[in-house]
Design a protein around this motif. Structure first.
Motif, PDB file in Angstrom:
ATOM      1  N   ALA A 107       0.814  -1.224   0.000  1.00  0.00           N
ATOM      2  CA  ALA A 107       0.000   0.000   0.000  1.00  0.00           C
ATOM      3  C   ALA A 107       0.845   1.270   0.000  1.00  0.00           C
ATOM      4  N   ALA A 108       2.157   1.141   0.130  1.00  0.00           N
ATOM      5  CA  ALA A 108       3.032   2.307   0.241  1.00  0.00           C
ATOM      6  C   ALA A 108       3.120   3.077  -1.069  1.00  0.00           C
ATOM      7  N   GLU A 109       3.318   4.371  -0.927  1.00  0.00           N
ATOM      8  CA  GLU A 109       3.577   5.238  -2.078  1.00  0.00           C
ATOM      9  C   GLU A 109       5.044   5.663  -2.004  1.00  0.00           C
ATOM     10  N   LEU A 110       5.865   4.971  -2.783  1.00  0.00           N
ATOM     11  CA  LEU A 110       7.310   5.186  -2.767  1.00  0.00           C
ATOM     12  C   LEU A 110       7.794   5.293  -4.208  1.00  0.00           C
ATOM     13  N   PRO A 111       7.542   6.424  -4.836  1.00  0.00           N
ATOM     14  CA  PRO A 111       7.796   6.552  -6.279  1.00  0.00           C
ATOM     15  C   PRO A 111       9.255   6.461  -6.680  1.00  0.00           C
ATOM     16  N   ALA A 112      10.195   6.653  -5.747  1.00  0.00           N
ATOM     17  CA  ALA A 112      11.616   6.607  -6.090  1.00  0.00           C
ATOM     18  C   ALA A 112      12.242   5.247  -5.802  1.00  0.00           C
ATOM     19  N   LEU A 113      11.470   4.295  -5.280  1.00  0.00           N
ATOM     20  CA  LEU A 113      12.022   3.030  -4.806  1.00  0.00           C
ATOM     21  C   LEU A 113      12.617   2.213  -5.950  1.00  0.00           C
ATOM     22  N   THR A 114      13.889   1.834  -5.808  1.00  0.00           N
ATOM     23  CA  THR A 114      14.554   0.982  -6.792  1.00  0.00           C
ATOM     24  C   THR A 114      15.043  -0.336  -6.197  1.00  0.00           C
ATOM     25  N   HIS A 115      15.093  -0.432  -4.873  1.00  0.00           N
ATOM     26  CA  HIS A 115      15.592  -1.635  -4.194  1.00  0.00           C
ATOM     27  C   HIS A 115      14.605  -2.007  -3.106  1.00  0.00           C
ATOM     28  N   LEU A 116      13.930  -3.148  -3.273  1.00  0.00           N
ATOM     29  CA  LEU A 116      13.010  -3.660  -2.262  1.00  0.00           C
ATOM     30  C   LEU A 116      13.472  -5.042  -1.847  1.00  0.00           C
ATOM     31  N   GLU A 117      13.740  -5.198  -0.560  1.00  0.00           N
ATOM     32  CA  GLU A 117      14.299  -6.445  -0.035  1.00  0.00           C
ATOM     33  C   GLU A 117      13.532  -6.862   1.210  1.00  0.00           C
ATOM     34  N   LEU A 118      12.842  -7.987   1.121  1.00  0.00           N
ATOM     35  CA  LEU A 118      12.052  -8.506   2.224  1.00  0.00           C
ATOM     36  C   LEU A 118      12.550  -9.900   2.586  1.00  0.00           C
ATOM     37  N   TRP A 119      12.901 -10.101   3.864  1.00  0.00           N
ATOM     38  CA  TRP A 119      13.276 -11.421   4.354  1.00  0.00           C
ATOM     39  C   TRP A 119      12.014 -12.045   4.958  1.00  0.00           C
ATOM     40  N   LEU A 120      11.422 -12.991   4.242  1.00  0.00           N
ATOM     41  CA  LEU A 120      10.127 -13.526   4.640  1.00  0.00           C
ATOM     42  C   LEU A 120      10.225 -14.524   5.788  1.00  0.00           C
ATOM     43  N   GLY A 121      11.303 -15.273   5.845  1.00  0.00           N
ATOM     44  CA  GLY A 121      11.551 -16.120   7.000  1.00  0.00           C
ATOM     45  C   GLY A 121      10.768 -17.417   7.020  1.00  0.00           C
ATOM     46  N   ASP A 122      10.673 -17.973   8.224  1.00  0.00           N
ATOM     47  CA  ASP A 122      10.120 -19.305   8.439  1.00  0.00           C
ATOM     48  C   ASP A 122       8.740 -19.208   9.071  1.00  0.00           C
ATOM     49  N   CYS A 135       6.536  -1.069  -7.166  1.00  0.00           N
ATOM     50  CA  CYS A 135       7.530  -1.889  -7.862  1.00  0.00           C
ATOM     51  C   CYS A 135       7.884  -1.406  -9.257  1.00  0.00           C
ATOM     52  N   ASN A 136       7.284  -0.314  -9.709  1.00  0.00           N
ATOM     53  CA  ASN A 136       7.423   0.038 -11.124  1.00  0.00           C
ATOM     54  C   ASN A 136       8.794   0.586 -11.495  1.00  0.00           C
ATOM     55  N   LYS A 137       9.637   0.916 -10.498  1.00  0.00           N
ATOM     56  CA  LYS A 137      10.991   1.388 -10.796  1.00  0.00           C
ATOM     57  C   LYS A 137      12.068   0.475 -10.219  1.00  0.00           C
ATOM     58  N   LEU A 138      11.674  -0.668  -9.689  1.00  0.00           N
ATOM     59  CA  LEU A 138      12.648  -1.540  -9.050  1.00  0.00           C
ATOM     60  C   LEU A 138      13.676  -2.060 -10.045  1.00  0.00           C
ATOM     61  N   THR A 139      14.945  -1.972  -9.666  1.00  0.00           N
ATOM     62  CA  THR A 139      15.989  -2.677 -10.390  1.00  0.00           C
ATOM     63  C   THR A 139      16.433  -3.918  -9.626  1.00  0.00           C
ATOM     64  N   TYR A 140      16.164  -3.931  -8.316  1.00  0.00           N
ATOM     65  CA  TYR A 140      16.472  -5.078  -7.455  1.00  0.00           C
ATOM     66  C   TYR A 140      15.206  -5.478  -6.715  1.00  0.00           C
ATOM     67  N   LEU A 141      14.871  -6.769  -6.785  1.00  0.00           N
ATOM     68  CA  LEU A 141      13.774  -7.327  -5.998  1.00  0.00           C
ATOM     69  C   LEU A 141      14.308  -8.515  -5.221  1.00  0.00           C
ATOM     70  N   GLY A 142      14.225  -8.422  -3.900  1.00  0.00           N
ATOM     71  CA  GLY A 142      14.679  -9.510  -3.045  1.00  0.00           C
ATOM     72  C   GLY A 142      13.539 -10.046  -2.203  1.00  0.00           C
ATOM     73  N   LEU A 143      13.205 -11.309  -2.411  1.00  0.00           N
ATOM     74  CA  LEU A 143      12.260 -12.038  -1.564  1.00  0.00           C
ATOM     75  C   LEU A 143      13.063 -13.181  -0.962  1.00  0.00           C
ATOM     76  N   ARG A 144      13.754 -12.869   0.108  1.00  0.00           N
ATOM     77  CA  ARG A 144      14.822 -13.720   0.618  1.00  0.00           C
ATOM     78  C   ARG A 144      14.385 -14.517   1.839  1.00  0.00           C
ATOM     79  N   ASP A 145      15.207 -15.524   2.170  1.00  0.00           N
ATOM     80  CA  ASP A 145      15.022 -16.274   3.417  1.00  0.00           C
ATOM     81  C   ASP A 145      13.590 -16.825   3.508  1.00  0.00           C
ATOM     82  N   ASP A 146      13.093 -17.368   2.414  1.00  0.00           N
ATOM     83  CA  ASP A 146      11.670 -17.688   2.263  1.00  0.00           C
ATOM     84  C   ASP A 146      11.446 -19.186   2.374  1.00  0.00           C
TER      85      ASP A 146
END
Length: 279
Positions: free
Chosen positions: A138-153, A174-185
């Motif tokens: 739901a966030a409005e982050l128009p400059a975001l290029t790196h999104l990294e979420l550690w989802l875990g166990d 996500c429309n400007k992301l150059t890096y997408l991390g869905l890690r530790d999932d």
């Protein structure tokens, strides 16, 4: 900035330490701030007082561009013991912030972030609640290029569903992301299927699915979908992928990190995989 055990046991507080920091005449020049153990983390003390102090000191930190809230290593606190708080006031208090790192997901609330300059958002947990992903969506982050979420166990609080991941891809910042991390999932194979069926944001050059339970099923799905064709880098290190499928991945992307292969444990004849960071 943080308290070690001896300082906390002697009665010192993180607010005293922060006040001393602000008293330094060079504090106004600080561009990056790491906040470590705020004291009593293992006892359930949360980051609320630190967030409040940071917000109150915003005029004294005019050049702050990067903030790490909860920079603690395992010897100081297991990641699942770190209790965060409502950090939403930080977004308004620091309009020039470009990078925000948060470690620990317990009690974390983002509100509905609205920030024009934030380029990098990293949230590291041993088990992420679905609500955090929904707040990011739901966030409005128009400059975001790196999104990294550690989802875990899921044994440590991961309640994120494939619907949540799909909504993030379709409706999130996500429309400007150059890096997408869905890690530790722990559900990396299912997450890979969502990525394969929905596609990646067209700007993504690096996909990071490392530290999780990704196996042949998820990797083969990504290969068959064609989504890897746009990537410059794929990171799956710490994985459960066979050598044969790793070879296919290596042929599909210019740069692959498939270090640290794992072997599933045998639980009464059933394979069981672990994420790299849970407790």
């Amino acid at each position: 900035m943080g308290l070690d055990w001896d300082s906390y046991d002697s009665g010192k507080t993180i607010l005293e330490l922060f006040a001393a920091f602000l008293g330094d005449p060079n504090a106004s020049e600080v561009q990056a701030l790491l906040v470590g153990d705020w004291g009593g983390t293992g006892e359930g003390n949360d980051s609320g007082p630190v967030v409040e102090a940071l917000v109150s000191a915003r005029d004294k930190l005019p050049k702050l561009r990067a903030l790490f809230l909860g920079e603690m290593v395992m010897e100081e606190s297991e990641i699942s013991w770190i209790t965060q708080s409502d950090v939403s006031p930080l977004f308004q208090a620091f309009p020039n912030l470009e990078e925000l790192y948060i470690r620990g997901g317990g009690g974390l609330q983002l509100g509905k972030p609205n920030h024009l300059k934030l380029r990098k958002l990293v949230i590291e947990t041993g088990g992420m609640s679905a609500e955090i992903v929904r707040e990011v969506t739901a966030a409005e982050l128009p400059a975001l290029t790196h999104l990294e979420l550690w989802l875990g166990d899921d044994g440590y609080g991961n309640t994120v569903t494939t619907d949540d991941v799909e909504a993030l891809l379709k409706n999130g910042p996500c429309n400007k992301l150059t890096y997408l991390g869905l890690r530790d999932d722990c559900s990396a194979d299912e997450t890979a299927k969502v990525l394969a069926s929905n596609g990646l944001p067209s700007t993504v050059e690096c996909l990071d699915l490392s530290l999780g339970a990704l196996g042949d099923e998820g990797a083969e799905t990504l290969l068959a979908s064609g989504v890897l064709a746009q990537l410059k880098t794929l990171d799956v290190h710490f994985h459960y992928i066979s050598e044969d499928v790793v070879s296919k991945l290596r042929a599909a992307v210019p740069e692959l990190n498939a270090d640290d292969p794992q072997e599933a444990d045998d639980w009464d004849g059933e394979p069981h995989r672990y994420v790299a960071v849970g407790e």
